[in-house]
Structures are given as C-alpha cells and as structure tokens.
Design a protein around this motif. Structure first.
Motif, PDB file in Angstrom:
ATOM      1  N   THR A  33       0.486  -1.302  -0.070  1.00 61.63           N
ATOM      2  CA  THR A  33      -0.214   0.045   0.015  1.00 61.63           C
ATOM      3  C   THR A  33       1.318   0.885  -0.238  1.00 61.63           C
ATOM      4  O   THR A  33       1.943   1.396   0.262  1.00 61.63           O
ATOM      5  CB  THR A  33      -0.364  -0.168   1.105  1.00 61.63           C
ATOM      6  N   GLU A  38      -3.520   5.505   2.225  1.00 58.12           N
ATOM      7  CA  GLU A  38      -4.236   5.684   3.485  1.00 58.12           C
ATOM      8  C   GLU A  38      -3.963   6.590   3.883  1.00 58.12           C
ATOM      9  O   GLU A  38      -5.332   6.986   4.714  1.00 58.12           O
ATOM     10  CB  GLU A  38      -3.645   4.407   4.353  1.00 58.12           C
ATOM     11  N   ASN A  60      -1.215  -0.821   7.173  1.00 56.32           N
ATOM     12  CA  ASN A  60      -1.949   0.673   7.696  1.00 56.32           C
ATOM     13  C   ASN A  60      -2.859   0.730   8.760  1.00 56.32           C
ATOM     14  O   ASN A  60      -3.628   1.920   8.207  1.00 56.32           O
ATOM     15  CB  ASN A  60      -2.693   0.306   6.355  1.00 56.32           C
ATOM     16  N   ILE A  71      -4.727   8.691   8.058  1.00 57.19           N
ATOM     17  CA  ILE A  71      -4.297   6.675   8.441  1.00 57.19           C
ATOM     18  C   ILE A  71      -5.219   6.243   9.524  1.00 57.19           C
ATOM     19  O   ILE A  71      -5.041   6.697  10.961  1.00 57.19           O
ATOM     20  CB  ILE A  71      -3.148   6.643   8.353  1.00 57.19           C
TER      21      ILE A  71
END
Length: 270
Positions: A33, A38, A60, A71
């Motif tokens: 990711t 995020e 994440n 996030i």
C-alpha cells in the motif's frame, strides 16, 4: 462545517486512468500500500501520473491517533517478513529512479519497526542498486538503537517530520514530542553525515508567522538541511478543520529559512 473559497493554486487536473492503474498494479497488486492512499492525499493522482508513490510499510493501522491524520488508528497486524522483498520488486517493476519509504507508527514493537525499514532499504539496494532511497521515519520513541538501524542501512535521504509548531502538539499530536523529534533529527545529522536529513511541516492549522520562524530556527540547530512545507487539507470530517489557506510565495518566512540559515525549502503551496 467551515467553508472556504479555495485558492486557485490548490486546484489540479485529474490524472490519466492509465497512470493510476500502472502504479496500482505495481503496489496494491503486490499486496503493498501507499501512504498516498491510506492518508487520503488529494495529490496522489498527480504523483501516480509521474510514476511516483510513497510506500507505506508495517501495515495500515497506526498505534497513534493524531487529530489531523487520515490513516486508520487501531491494533496493527504483526510485521510481514516478506514485505521488504515485495517493495524491492515493486520498485524494480515501476522502474523508479527515486523511492520513498514510510510507515505507520508502531509503538507496539520493541524497535518501532526500524528493523523492517532497514531490511527494506537493503532489499532495494540489492535488487535495484541504481535507485536512490529516501526513508520517512517515525520517532521510534527516541530509541537510539532503532535510530542506529536506520543510519546503518545508509539510505540516501533520512526524513522525520516535525509536522507542526510545538504549541499545537498537545491538541493535535498528543503521543508525540516536539523536543524528541528535534533530538531524532539531531542524531541523524550527527551520525549520518552522507545522508540528506530532511523534515516537513504543515501550515494552515492555526500557527503564527512568529511560531514558524522559531520552529525553523530550532530545526536549523539540529543540522537538518531540507524542509518541506505543505498546506494542511482535512482528510475527512473526523479530522480537525483547516484554519486557513496559506500562500508562501514571496513569504518573509521562506526567505529567512533560505538566506539566513542556508538550508533548502521545498513547498507545494504557492
């Protein structure tokens, strides 16, 4: 809810679907990711079009819950031992000339995830030696052993963000420490002389010009040589609102940092 007349410089063109898909296949398609996704960064499409992205390692979910950050907060999964290899493979596949690696904050791990950072740098060096490597690291709760792992991995750029002026820390960064972050940058500057030591801050959170000048003076004493300044943009309604939109063109603060302190400033705001 606050409303603003958005300044013209904040607007950007939509990227091509092809560019977004290419980066998506190279990252998310490998089980990786990006902090772009995020953190809900509004500029991610433009970066993807230039085939750049910042890899987000160590999961994440962040163990801290800063009031400005998009996030997710929660209990992270254990580190993935194969993640450094997959990041290196993605860097090679995307043919990146410069790679940026960052992470969520992992206060649950004894070393804060420094070992995974070091392994990721080493994996990229082994597979794609021509790529320059930048790491943007958390404070590791000030652990000297963790900081030394980062230094010994020898990335080309070591970044640690102050994020904001110290007055705002008790309200927006309750688990962080301004003085600790300055100390982290000081250690990097002293012990990694071949690396470019870098920090970043946001504006638009209610800081004053005097507070920004004081922050820059504090930062200069650490030996940090590069400062990035970005406009804070509210990721969702759960985060704190924008206080103002700040233009840095011809700013006296900007000139002070460049001329008096002899350091470099990079600013995405105009």
């Amino acid at each position: 809810m606050q409303s603003f007349n958005l300044p013209q410089w904040i607007r950007s063109q939509l990227p091509s679907a092809t560019a977004v898909q290419a980066v998506g296949r190279g990252t998310y398609g490998r089980g990786l990711t990006t902090v772009c996704k995020e953190a809900r960064c509004p500029n991610q499409g433009n970066c993807f079009e230039r085939r750049t992205a910042t890899f987000l390692i160590l999961g994440n979910h962040c163990t801290r819950n800063c009031s400005f950050c998009g996030i997710a907060h929660g209990v992270p999964a254990p580190p993935d031992t194969e993640e450094p290899q997959r990041v290196a493979e993605a860097v090679g596949s995307l043919e990146l000339r410069h790679t940026v690696i960052t992470s969520v904050t992992r206060d649950d791990l004894p070393d804060g995830g420094a070992f995974v950072f070091a392994n990721t740098v080493q994996s990229i060096r082994s597979m794609v030696p021509e790529t320059s490597i930048e790491v943007l690291v958390p404070d590791f709760q000030g652990s000297l052993a963790a900081l030394e792992m980062i230094i010994n991995a020898e990335p080309d750029v070591i970044g640690h963000n102050l994020e904001m002026v110290p007055r705002l820390y008790p309200m927006l960064r309750t688990s962080a420490s301004y003085s600790r972050s300055l100390r982290v940058l000081e250690i990097f500057s002293a012990q990694a002389p071949r690396a470019i030591v870098k920090s970043g801050i946001m504006v638009g959170l209610g800081e004053t010009a005097a507070e920004l000048k004081e922050l820059m003076n504090d930062l200069a004493t650490t030996g940090c040589k590069v400062l990035t300044i970005g406009q804070y943009l509210r990721p969702t309604e759960r985060q704190v609102p924008v206080e103002r939109y700040v233009s840095l063109r011809n700013s006296k603060i900007y000139v002070n940092w460049r001329s008096q302190l002899g350091s470099r400033v990079s600013s995405p705001v105009r």
